[in-house]
Scaffold this motif. Structure first.
Motif, short mmCIF file in Angstrom:
data_model
loop_
_atom_site.label_atom_id
_atom_site.label_comp_id
_atom_site.label_asym_id
_atom_site.label_seq_id
_atom_site.Cartn_x
_atom_site.Cartn_y
_atom_site.Cartn_z
N GLY A 108 -22.77 19.82 33.02
CA GLY A 108 -22.46 19.86 31.59
C GLY A 108 -21.03 19.51 31.25
O GLY A 108 -20.58 19.76 30.12
N ILE A 109 -20.30 18.92 32.18
CA ILE A 109 -18.90 18.54 31.92
C ILE A 109 -18.87 17.31 31.02
O ILE A 109 -19.47 16.29 31.35
CB ILE A 109 -18.15 18.29 33.25
N PRO A 110 -18.20 17.40 29.86
CA PRO A 110 -18.20 16.25 28.94
C PRO A 110 -17.28 15.13 29.42
O PRO A 110 -16.49 15.32 30.34
CB PRO A 110 -17.66 16.86 27.63
N SER A 111 -17.39 13.98 28.79
CA SER A 111 -16.50 12.85 29.09
C SER A 111 -15.95 12.30 27.79
O SER A 111 -16.32 12.73 26.70
CB SER A 111 -17.25 11.75 29.85
N HIS A 112 -15.10 11.28 27.94
CA HIS A 112 -14.49 10.62 26.78
C HIS A 112 -15.54 10.03 25.83
O HIS A 112 -15.30 9.94 24.63
CB HIS A 112 -13.55 9.51 27.29
N THR B 154 -18.71 11.22 25.43
CA THR B 154 -19.72 12.18 25.01
C THR B 154 -19.64 12.35 23.49
O THR B 154 -18.57 12.66 22.96
CB THR B 154 -19.50 13.53 25.72
N LEU C 235 -19.44 17.29 21.57
CA LEU C 235 -18.80 18.13 22.60
C LEU C 235 -19.56 19.43 22.83
O LEU C 235 -19.41 20.07 23.87
CB LEU C 235 -17.37 18.47 22.17
N PRO D 87 -24.98 19.29 25.76
CA PRO D 87 -24.84 18.78 27.14
C PRO D 87 -24.73 17.26 27.13
O PRO D 87 -25.40 16.60 26.35
CB PRO D 87 -26.15 19.21 27.82
N PRO D 88 -23.88 16.69 28.00
CA PRO D 88 -23.77 15.23 28.06
C PRO D 88 -25.07 14.60 28.53
O PRO D 88 -25.81 15.20 29.32
CB PRO D 88 -22.64 15.00 29.07
#
Lengths: 182, 316
Positions: free
Chosen positions: A133-137, A139, A142, A145-146
């Motif tokens: 579930g770690i987001p990115s640029h 995503t 926020l 879940p990505p």
């Protein structure tokens, strides 16, 4: 390991460090300047991990430490006392390849192959990061879940440079392991 | 790299005291910037104090309803924290706009604040650089200065601060907590952490020798629409030409801080009253006194346009 102090100025300093690499325990006496990358390659002869730029810009040296991908060129071996390190040699073998390795072969995700171990270590970690579930640029939301999109995979792989330009095939390989079309 | 001795600090106070004993000791946490510079012998510490064992890796609620972020919280973990994503979105976005996945896994909150400029003349030891070698001059002035500062620079240095995270923290009015070699603690508003170059560009922060950052505190959430817009030469994994951290409230008022334009995150509180009047009014006030070079004058218009884009998005 022993904390070292008061050496002769300008003289190399050595220190002991213990960590496991691909499940095997190692105790090394290293010059404090030794990067994790050099310890893996020069001392443990695990040459699958590559030295590209040696400045954290290319990603060829990517390994996993305690489950997270890092640039092994930008960390010191002595900083990993008790650490658990996984290199490309720990992911799979020629006889028993990791699914990501199989997918890179199938999709021709390389030309010269130099960046490939780093690409594969990074790709395996990327899928774990999305799952966690770690987001990115890229995503969108926020607070959700990505998603496993091509844009997400490409953004998350931006720390791994392929000078042959095999990116589209690398993206195909990762997408197949992720279980979707690129 | 030059040889160095190495120790693992057992407490923040001990780390600070150890750093004060030796003039050229350095703390090391993520190491992603320090080791890069040590390989180039731009940084040549004779002693490294590894602070990774200090248990400063938690994000806790403060009694005031804010968040206290431990100095060792990794960029990935800070960006992914559900409270940060929900209430301090500009900070998550800024962190995720920076570096690569591998670097964010290692880079720490305090280290991000203390990272050094990526000015190519600072990195090239064959070039004059007052930051690297005080008194040697500045090769960036009159050199290739497209990436450099447009405001707050000096005759001695036109470098920028490279952090995205710090720009968001400036907009959020963060406070930096430190411990000093004598054991005393202090709180420094983020606005006062980074310095302008002036005649001493080698002195980049207001931290004293041996002073160790232990945490960064965010005030209670201020709501609003939070946006971080970064303009750069590639879509990913590049430093900002210009970035805008914005918090815009429903009435159109809010806060704006800029990255990529100065030696520190750039915020002019007086400019924020102009926000309902639009990007040009805000940018004019924010960049009042700017002295760009011929090569980076484009940043002035880029700030206005980026700000315009951000304000439009905030309106919905």
């Amino acid at each position: 390991m022993a904390d070292v102090s008061a050496p002769a100025p300008g003289m190399p300093v050595t220190a002991k460090v213990s960590f496991t690499v691909n499940g095997a325990a190692h105790e090394l006496d290293v010059d404090t300047r030794t990067t994790l990358l050099d310890a893996l390659r020069e001392r443990l002869h695990l040459t699958g991990t590559k030295k590209g730029c040696d400045h954290g810009q290319c990603g060829a040296c990517t390994v996993m430490v305690d489950g997270r991908r890092i640039n092994s060129c930008l960390t010191l071996a002595v900083m990993h006392e008790g650490g658990s390190i996984t290199t490309i040699e720990g992911l799979g073998t020629p006889e028993q390849m990791h699914p990501m390795q199989t997918a890179f072969v199938k999709h021709d995700g390389y030309q010269c192959g130099y960046c490939t171990p780093g690409q594969i270590c990074s790709a395996v970690a990327v899928l774990a990061e999305i799952k966690a579930g770690i987001p990115s640029h890229v995503t969108g939301d926020l607070n959700a879940p990505p998603q496993l999109t091509n844009a997400e995979l490409r953004e998350r792989m931006s720390g791994n440079i392929c000078r042959c330009g095999a990116y589209s095939n690398i993206a195909e390989a990762i997408a197949e392991v992720a279980g979707r079309a690129a | 790299m030059k040889p160095f001795t190495y120790e693992r600090a057992k407490s923040p106070g001990e780390a600070a005291a150890s750093a004060a004993r030796l003039t050229d000791a350095k703390f090391i946490a993520g190491g992603t910037n320090l080791l890069d510079l040590m390989k180039l012998q731009i940084e040549t510490p004779s002693h490294l104090i590894d602070v990774n064992g200090l248990s400063l890796d938690k994000i806790e609620l403060t009694p005031q309803g804010g968040l206290r972020i431990g100095a060792l919280v990794r960029n990935t973990d800070l960006a992914a924290d559900p409270r940060v994503r929900k209430d301090y979105g500009v900070l998550s976005r800024a962190l995720l706009a920076g570096a690569s996945g591998q670097l964010r896994n290692k880079a720490t909150t305090a280290g991000n604040l203390l990272q050094r400029t990526r000015c190519p003349y600072f990195y090239d030891s064959n070039q004059a650089c007052n930051k690297r070698q005080p008194g040697s001059g500045c090769a960036a002035i009159g050199g290739f200065s497209r990436q450099h500062a447009v405001i707050g620079a000096s005759e001695a240095c036109i470098a920028t601060h490279p952090s995205d995270m710090a720009v968001a923290m400036r907009a959020l009015d963060a406070t930096v907590e430190t411990v000093s070699p004598d054991g005393s603690a202090r709180n420094i508003p983020i606005a006062d952490v980074h310095r302008l170059p002036g005649d001493t560009p080698e002195i980049e922060t207001s931290l004293k020798p041996g002073e160790l950052i232990t945490a960064v505190t965010l005030p209670k959430p201020v709501g609003g629409t939070q946006i971080y817009r970064k303009v750069r030469d590639r879509a990913s994994y590049a430093f900002a030409l210009v970035s805008v951290a914005a918090i815009v409230q429903r009435d159109g008022i809010g806060r704006v801080a800029l990255g990529g334009v100065a030696h520190k995150p750039w915020r002019v509180e007086a400019a924020e009253a102009e926000m309902p009047r639009g990007a040009r009014a805000v940018a004019t006030r924010l960049l009042d006194g700017a002295r760009p070079t011929r090569e980076n004058a484009f940043k002035l218009r880029l700030v206005e346009r980026t700000l315009g884009d951000v304000l439009m998005e905030a309106k919905g």
